[in-house]
Design an enzyme around this catalytic site. Structure first.
Site, PDB file in Angstrom:
ATOM      1  N   ASP A  36       0.824  -1.209   0.000  1.00  0.00           N
ATOM      2  CA  ASP A  36       0.000   0.000   0.000  1.00  0.00           C
ATOM      3  C   ASP A  36       0.860   1.261   0.000  1.00  0.00           C
ATOM      4  O   ASP A  36       0.499   2.278  -0.599  1.00  0.00           O
ATOM      5  CB  ASP A  36      -0.918   0.001   1.221  1.00  0.00           C
ATOM      6  CG  ASP A  36      -2.018  -1.043   1.103  1.00  0.00           C
ATOM      7  OD1 ASP A  36      -2.710  -1.281   2.102  1.00  0.00           O
ATOM      8  OD2 ASP A  36      -2.170  -1.618   0.013  1.00  0.00           O
ATOM      9  N   LEU A  86     -11.069   8.126   1.863  1.00  0.00           N
ATOM     10  CA  LEU A  86     -10.611   9.210   2.726  1.00  0.00           C
ATOM     11  C   LEU A  86      -9.256   9.711   2.256  1.00  0.00           C
ATOM     12  O   LEU A  86      -8.445   8.948   1.728  1.00  0.00           O
ATOM     13  CB  LEU A  86     -10.478   8.725   4.175  1.00  0.00           C
ATOM     14  CG  LEU A  86     -11.745   8.221   4.873  1.00  0.00           C
ATOM     15  CD1 LEU A  86     -11.397   7.704   6.256  1.00  0.00           C
ATOM     16  CD2 LEU A  86     -12.777   9.336   4.970  1.00  0.00           C
ATOM     17  N   LYS A 118      -8.567   2.179  11.271  1.00  0.00           N
ATOM     18  CA  LYS A 118      -8.661   1.978   9.823  1.00  0.00           C
ATOM     19  C   LYS A 118      -8.282   0.521   9.534  1.00  0.00           C
ATOM     20  O   LYS A 118      -7.108   0.157   9.548  1.00  0.00           O
ATOM     21  CB  LYS A 118      -7.738   2.927   9.071  1.00  0.00           C
ATOM     22  CG  LYS A 118      -7.907   2.848   7.558  1.00  0.00           C
ATOM     23  CD  LYS A 118      -7.006   3.848   6.846  1.00  0.00           C
ATOM     24  CE  LYS A 118      -7.267   3.827   5.344  1.00  0.00           C
ATOM     25  NZ  LYS A 118      -6.984   2.523   4.735  1.00  0.00           N
ATOM     26  N   ARG A 139     -17.534  -1.821  -2.451  1.00  0.00           N
ATOM     27  CA  ARG A 139     -17.367  -0.413  -2.797  1.00  0.00           C
ATOM     28  C   ARG A 139     -17.340  -0.211  -4.311  1.00  0.00           C
ATOM     29  O   ARG A 139     -17.926   0.725  -4.836  1.00  0.00           O
ATOM     30  CB  ARG A 139     -16.066   0.125  -2.192  1.00  0.00           C
ATOM     31  CG  ARG A 139     -15.852   1.622  -2.441  1.00  0.00           C
ATOM     32  CD  ARG A 139     -14.382   2.009  -2.317  1.00  0.00           C
ATOM     33  NE  ARG A 139     -13.831   1.696  -1.026  1.00  0.00           N
ATOM     34  CZ  ARG A 139     -13.877   2.491   0.035  1.00  0.00           C
ATOM     35  NH1 ARG A 139     -14.472   3.661  -0.075  1.00  0.00           N
ATOM     36  NH2 ARG A 139     -13.338   2.134   1.176  1.00  0.00           N
ATOM     37  N   LYS A 294     -12.985  11.646  12.374  1.00  0.00           N
ATOM     38  CA  LYS A 294     -14.153  12.241  11.736  1.00  0.00           C
ATOM     39  C   LYS A 294     -14.716  13.328  12.644  1.00  0.00           C
ATOM     40  O   LYS A 294     -14.791  13.140  13.863  1.00  0.00           O
ATOM     41  CB  LYS A 294     -15.247  11.190  11.499  1.00  0.00           C
ATOM     42  CG  LYS A 294     -14.825  10.016  10.633  1.00  0.00           C
ATOM     43  CD  LYS A 294     -15.904   8.948  10.586  1.00  0.00           C
ATOM     44  CE  LYS A 294     -15.467   7.741   9.769  1.00  0.00           C
ATOM     45  NZ  LYS A 294     -16.440   6.630   9.822  1.00  0.00           N
TER      46      LYS A 294
END
Length: 671
Positions: A36, A86, A118, A139, A294
């Site tokens: 990632d 995000l 996360k 998604r 958030k």
């Protein structure tokens, strides 16, 4: 167009193409090609170029959408509310900027934030109508995803019908499907026994499991779920005031929510949450790659709104990557205490988990073959916590034509002795024994261990010097060391040398079990050493023992017996033992507790005792003739449990084994 602008334009085109390829592999094929962190780096470079050249941005730019396109084999589901990604924060300055933008956008001095984890899994939207699960979708590209309802229904943590008194007419729950570490390891181990393909990581396993066409296969996979967000909702007035209250409501509805969450109202609070979760990240039962902040109040979220790709009111704060890519400069081998040959990849330096990594273990020859790691390859390297870095996989499409396969050497790189691999072992070994300097160093450290001869002050650096200067070749040479030889070593003053001499002298008064354990015979641990000492009574009887004699010793089977015979058949090992005995080593007879005989009884210690350590309790039990084991079985006579006793106590209860506290133990020992 200038040359510099042309170069940037070429780079921009490359990034669009490369990121599209990586996204397709990651989201559509479930076959990630790079960690990632590498994707994030390329994506941030793309955003930087677009910021400098906004006229380059088109509708099909990767920055204008999320994820990849759905597979055609699943029905398409249009999301009533888009599933956006995000923005990420990697540096503290980016977190400070996020808080500043939120405060300025709301015109407030402080803002309340909901903090959560996360997860490293697969994002899912669950649609409930009248409290009944009617549809589940991935998604996908953010606007539409894949219908995986049949597979989602197999996940036991996801309720098919909501519970509670206040159930909305329509509720789309956003969350993450993932796999616990222990479930992932168990599944991979089972796959290995069946000769099936193993998954690279829990995220890949979760994604691959959820997107099986046959839901019966998914049902066999240990998937889990956490809810953390909201899509469509009817009626709108069901919505509470804040995100944290929404998660509390989810719990009331029977939806699983992670308990690792908090509400804070400052940058300092955000940073504290990040640091606390980071400190226990490797102990969490599931994989995470960051935390999420958030704005807590939904009214304030609406005020801040969205950018084209992500909400302005939320951000993901990522941890240093535990996986990175680098190149293999060479593959050589290390030699362990028992002669074990471990292939090690020498890497182009790369920062993984905040630490610069230059070497990574390849475990053994079979592992190198299975992963097909070659010199020159680009590889994925993983480091978690204090675990030794390892090569996870090879990025095959970056393999150079001259990549060189690994061949295990036939001779030891330290002593030039022959390297051999027994048929029933996965590890190759140097046959040099105590003649091999690498094995000598580890053998000396083992001999000096506190549970063996207990020579305080004889650590790695001193042993390295003693062997490198050829002052010590075997454990027996330790007892010939003089003061001047030690005092002349680096960082060894007169006082330290004198203390070490005293410690070596004191170690001559020991016990037969400690001495046997200190010899470092393969497969002979502390418990076996005690059984051998008890059975044979003296060292010479053990040295001359035959196979049949050894097999009569408690818990000694063919593997251990043959290892002892092999060790004792080497003339240089027998010579070292004789030299040690001649140096003045004396075996003290361990005192037995008068009037108490627990021979034949097996105890297991667990938890923290009120007034003594487990080592002290173990010594008392052994002095009474009992055996102390490390795990509970049908053969266990008693389990001694203190505070924070865990699975051993649970197993004892299941098996109906007597459980003692410290007071009951002392009464049993007549104390």
């Amino acid at each position: 167009m200038s040359k510099g602008r042309s170069s940037e334009a070429d780079r921009y085109c490359y990034l669009q193409t490369e990121l599209a390829r990586l996204e397709h592999a990651y989201y559509v094929l479930d076959q990630p090609l790079v960690p990632d962190a590498e994707y994030d780096r390329l994506y941030r470079e793309l955003l930087d170029l677009e910021q400098n050249h906004p006229d380059w941005i088109t509708a099909d730019s990767l920055s204008q959408r999320v994820g990849g396109t759905p597979l055609k084999v699943f029905n398409e589901v249009k999301h009533a509310v888009p599933m956006l990604s995000l923005n990420n924060a990697f540096e503290e300055s980016e977190l400070v900027s996020f808080d500043r933008r939120c405060r300025e956008g709301l015109g407030l001095e402080t803002v309340e934030y909901a903090c959560e984890l996360k997860f490293d899994g697969l994002a899912i939207s669950l649609r409930y109508e009248g409290g009944v699960l009617i549809q589940a979708a991935t998604r996908g590209d953010g606007a539409s995803g894949e219908d995986v309802t049949a597979n989602i229904r197999t996940i036991h943590s996801i309720p098919l019908r909501l519970t509670g008194k206040k159930i909305p007419d329509v509720l789309e729950v956003r969350g993450e499907v993932f796999m616990h570490r222990k479930d992932f390891e168990r599944m991979n181990k089972h796959a290995a026994t069946l000769g099936e393909k193993e998954f690279a990581n829990p995220r890949n396993a979760a994604a691959g499991s959820l997107r099986q066409l046959d839901s019966k296969i998914t049902a066999k996979r240990p998937l889990s779920f956490f809810a953390y967000g909201l899509g469509a909702l009817e009626p709108a007035n069901w919505l509470p005031k804040s995100h944290s209250q929404l998660l509390d409501l989810y719990l009331e509805l029977g939806l699983p929510v992670c308990h690792e969450r908090r509400v804070v109202s400052s940058v300092e609070g955000l940073q504290q949450f990040y640091q606390e979760i980071g400190a226990k990240r490797n102990q969490l039962p599931y994989e995470i790659d960051g935390v999420v902040y958030k704005v807590n109040l939904f009214k304030q979220q609406n005020t801040l709104g969205f950018v084209s790709r992500a909400p302005r009111f939320a951000i993901a704060h990522k941890y240093p990557a535990q996986e990175e890519i680098t190149t293999v400069l060479d593959i050589n081998v290390q030699v362990g205490r028992t002669g074990a040959i471990t292939p090690v990849a020498r890497l182009s330096p790369v920062i993984v988990g905040g630490v610069t990594v230059t070497n990574a273990t390849l475990h053994n020859e079979d592992e190198v073959r299975r992963k097909d790691v070659r010199v020159g390859d680009t590889v994925v390297v993983r480091r978690a916590g204090d675990v030794i870095p390892e090569v996870v996989s090879v990025v095959l499409d970056r393999r150079p034509k001259n990549a060189k396969p690994f061949e295990i050497p036939s001779q030891c790189p330290i002593c030039d002795s022959h390297i051999e691999r027994l048929v029933d072992e996965a590890v190759a070994r140097c046959s040099g024994g105590l003649f091999c300097a690498a094995q000598r160093k580890q053998a000396l450290l083992h001999f000096a261990h506190r549970r063996a001869m207990d020579i305080e002050g004889l650590g790695d650096k001193i042993v390295d010097q003693l062997v490198d200067l050829n002052l010590v070749r075997t454990p027996a040479d330790l007892y010939r060391l003089g003061f001047s030889a030690l005092a002349n070593l680096e960082r060894m003053g007169d006082k330290s040398a004198d203390n070490l001499i005293q410690s070596i002298t004191q170690s001559k008064s020991t016990s037969l079990p400690r001495f046997i354990f200190g010899l470092g015979i393969r497969h002979v641990g502390e418990s076996t050493a005690k059984d051998l000492a008890k059975h044979f009574g003296n060292m010479h009887a053990l040295m001359d023992a035959q196979l049949d004699d050894l097999l009569t010793v408690n818990d000694v089977g063919p593997v251990v017996a043959n290892s002892i015979i092999s060790f004792m058949s080497e003339s240089h090992n027998r010579e070292v033992i004789e030299q040690l005995l001649a140096s003045g080593i004396e075996f003290q007879v361990e005192e037995r507790i008068a009037g108490v005989d627990l021979s034949g009884k097996t105890f297991v210690l667990t938890g923290t005792l009120p007034t003594m350590s487990r080592d002290q309790a173990k010594a008392l039990l052994e002095a009474a003739g009992a055996k102390v084991a490390g795990s509970v079985s049908q053969k266990t006579s008693y389990v001694v449990a203190g505070t924070d006793a865990g699975s051993k106590l649970e197993k004892a209860t299941e098996l109906g084994i007597s459980v003692l506290d410290e007071d009951a133990l002392m009464k049993l020992l007549g104390r």
